[in-house]
Scaffold this motif. Structure first.
Motif, mmCIF file in Angstrom:
data_model
loop_
_atom_site.group_PDB
_atom_site.id
_atom_site.type_symbol
_atom_site.label_atom_id
_atom_site.label_comp_id
_atom_site.label_asym_id
_atom_site.label_seq_id
_atom_site.Cartn_x
_atom_site.Cartn_y
_atom_site.Cartn_z
ATOM 1 N N GLU A 222 1.219 -9.654 -1.163
ATOM 2 C CA GLU A 222 -0.156 -9.198 -1.400
ATOM 3 C C GLU A 222 -0.770 -8.585 -0.143
ATOM 4 O O GLU A 222 -1.528 -7.607 -0.217
ATOM 5 N N THR A 225 -0.922 -4.909 0.431
ATOM 6 C CA THR A 225 -1.656 -4.049 -0.505
ATOM 7 C C THR A 225 -3.114 -3.926 -0.055
ATOM 8 O O THR A 225 -3.671 -4.848 0.547
ATOM 9 N N PRO A 226 -3.742 -2.784 -0.358
ATOM 10 C CA PRO A 226 -5.142 -2.608 0.035
ATOM 11 C C PRO A 226 -6.049 -3.680 -0.583
ATOM 12 O O PRO A 226 -7.037 -4.087 0.028
ATOM 13 N N GLU A 227 -5.709 -4.166 -1.764
ATOM 14 C CA GLU A 227 -6.581 -5.133 -2.429
ATOM 15 C C GLU A 227 -6.696 -6.439 -1.631
ATOM 16 O O GLU A 227 -7.749 -7.068 -1.593
ATOM 17 N N PHE A 228 -5.613 -6.860 -0.985
ATOM 18 C CA PHE A 228 -5.609 -8.164 -0.309
ATOM 19 C C PHE A 228 -5.513 -8.063 1.217
ATOM 20 O O PHE A 228 -5.783 -9.027 1.914
ATOM 21 N N ASP A 233 -3.605 -3.988 5.791
ATOM 22 C CA ASP A 233 -2.406 -3.821 4.960
ATOM 23 C C ASP A 233 -1.458 -2.775 5.547
ATOM 24 O O ASP A 233 -0.240 -2.934 5.475
ATOM 25 N N ARG A 370 -10.140 -16.241 -5.738
ATOM 26 C CA ARG A 370 -9.900 -14.782 -5.843
ATOM 27 C C ARG A 370 -8.673 -14.404 -5.035
ATOM 28 O O ARG A 370 -7.933 -13.508 -5.391
ATOM 29 N N THR A 393 -2.605 -16.094 -8.025
ATOM 30 C CA THR A 393 -2.660 -15.343 -6.764
ATOM 31 C C THR A 393 -2.049 -16.170 -5.640
ATOM 32 O O THR A 393 -2.075 -17.416 -5.694
#
Ligand code: ADP
Length: 476
Positions: A222, A225-228, A233, A370, A393
């Protein structure tokens, strides 16, 4: 004999604000227990609460002029942990927590306080402070980010590992603090310590460390990745080959229902009943048809508990119960404290013994984070037969096997997963939890599977040992 220096800002049971302390406190004993000749010493700041718990501390070295004042390096032992304690009154002898003053705000000199810890770590590694020298230096989180940086800049040939426990904390500080942190002007570029117009000590460490680890395989993926990745990242994608995910374990001498001194001890899920009754009595909760769900958590956005506020009616409709222990964001503290329902009890604060009683007495533990690098409370839940309900997650995904017809049939299901993480999905999971709870046979299987799931440190300690060995082998 391989010698490892661990550099950390927290170490349980001496000082703890979260999971980092548990890991730092348990890893040395777990490594020693492998019988592979691994010796870890742990460098920790001399906060008042740490110094007051030390017995028979010896002075290893006097340090003149460490970031504006004199300091001493002490050695002492706490349980299975060989400590090196940095006594630096001008940096650490203060009321308040490790990072926050009594007013709840970050100490303004936090960057310098932990840079000093790293400076001393690098000097120990270089052999400047006493006779003990490590073969590997292992730092934790942004507080130790400058350790790999100093080692590299000094040209000290001791390889370094940096572990990311939570990438949300990045050690950000203005660029004009570089000199006071001992960061060379030439390193204030995007390929070392500069991060969007600031310094990030974490980034400096991520770039300079020989190896990077984080606390679960899923979080490792994760993070790229840009999300996490929270802006780092790209750095981690560049360092993909150096990054591994090693799950945290839990300290089974402290967290096992058979030996836990805080509870009515038990060996099988049946033994939970006495703990549940005691917990309900302690909080004035009535007997109920539904499960008693517990939450032990920092109250922050990360933990997804705002979604629990929305999803709670699904649990209460089925006569389920909620007992929450935590502190943090004022709006979450207020939101939970405002619930006026006989099946809900809330304790705002931090209370280690109560956390044990809750995990022993609860039927289920809720962790709707989250993001969650590893997460420890779901691991405690597994060990205590307290069925975890978790988001899909990070380490939560790696440690809980969701109940499906197939996993139930094969006797491997250990909990419930919520995905995607929304209030509606959490409501549905709570409804499903109540259904499972009311099916006594299935519920008992879930509890037994959970208790049988391995959550100890041994495999993880072996993975760290292999990492140190590889690292040293790579240097030969
Ligand atoms: P994080 O490090 O993000 O806070 P973890 O699940 O990795 O989350 O670790 C949290 C640790 O702190 C666990 O040992 C948990 O039991 C403990 N903890 C969190 N909040 C409290 C609290 N209010 N009282 C007692 N222990 C708590």
């Amino acid at each position: 004999m391989t010698k490892v220096l661990s550099v950390t800002s927290e170490c349980a049971p001496l000082v703890k604000t979260g999971g980092l302390a548990d890991v730092a406190g348990a890893l040395p004993g777990a490594l020693a227990g492998l019988g592979l000749g691994l010796e870890m010493r742990t460098l920790l700041p001399g906060y008042p609460g740490v110094l007051s718990q030390l017995s028979a501390a010896e002075v290893v070295a006097e340090i003149e002029g460490l970031f504006g004042g004199p300091a001493r390096l002490l050695s002492a032992r706490s349980g299975a942990v060989d400590l090196l304690v940095l006594e630096a009154p001008h940096l650490f002898q203060r009321d308040g927590g490790p990072y926050l003053g009594p007013d709840g705000r970050d100490w303004p000199d936090n960057p310098e306080r932990f840079a000093a810890l790293c400076r001393v770590g690098a000097d120990i590694a270089a052999g400047h402070l006493g006779p003990w020298r490590p073969d590997v230096a292992h730092g934790h989180d942004w507080q130790a980010g400058l350790l790999p940086y100093y080692l590299k800049r000094d040209g000290t040939r001791v390889p370094s590992v940096l572990t990311i426990h939570n990438i949300a904390f990045q050690g950000l500080t203005p660029l004009d603090r570089a000199a006071s942190l001992g960061i060379a002007q030439g390193d204030l570029t995007a390929d070392t310590a500069e991060y969007w117009g600031q310094i990030s000590t974490l980034k400096a460490g991520l770039i300079c460390a020989d190896r990077l680890t984080t606390v679960s395989p899923t979080y490792a993926a994760e993070l790229m990745t840009p999300e996490f990745g929270m802006g780092l990242d790209g750095v981690l994608r560049d360092r993909r080959a150096a990054l591994t995910g090693i799950l945290n374990g839990i300290d089974l001498d402290i967290w096992s229902p058979e030996v836990d001194a805080h509870i009515h001890s038990y060996k099988t899920p049946r033994g939970k009943a006495a703990n549940k009754r005691a917990l309900q009595a302690e909080f004035g909760l009535p007997e109920a048809r539904g499960p008693l769900c517990v939450v032990v958590s920092r109250l922050t956005e990360q933990k997804g508990l705002d979604l629990l506020l929305q999803a709670l009616p699904a649990l209460l409709e089925r006569d389920g119960q909620l007992l929450l222990l935590g502190s943090g964001a004022p709006e979450l503290e207020a939101g939970f404290s405002a619930i006026d329902h006989p099946n809900v009890a809330v304790r705002i604060g931090y209370d280690e013994p109560l956390s044990h009683r809750m995990i022993a007495g609860g039927d289920a533990i809720l962790v709707p984070s989250r993001f969650e690098p590893c997460g420890l409370t779901q691991l405690y839940g597994l060990r205590y037969g307290t069925v975890p309900v978790v988001a899909l997650t990070g380490g939560l995904a790696d440690t809980v096997i969701p109940a499906t017809p197939a996993t139930l049939a094969r006797q491997v299901a250990t909990g419930l997963q919520v995905a995607p993480l929304t209030a509606l999905a959490l409501s549905n999971a709570l409804t499903r939890l109540c259904d499972l709870f009311n099916d006594a046979k299935t519920w008992s299987k879930l509890q037994r599977n959970a208790m049988a799931h391995p959550v100890g440190w041994e495999p993880s300690a072996a993975a760290y040992a292999a990492l140190y060995r590889d690292l040293l082998g790579a240097l030969v």
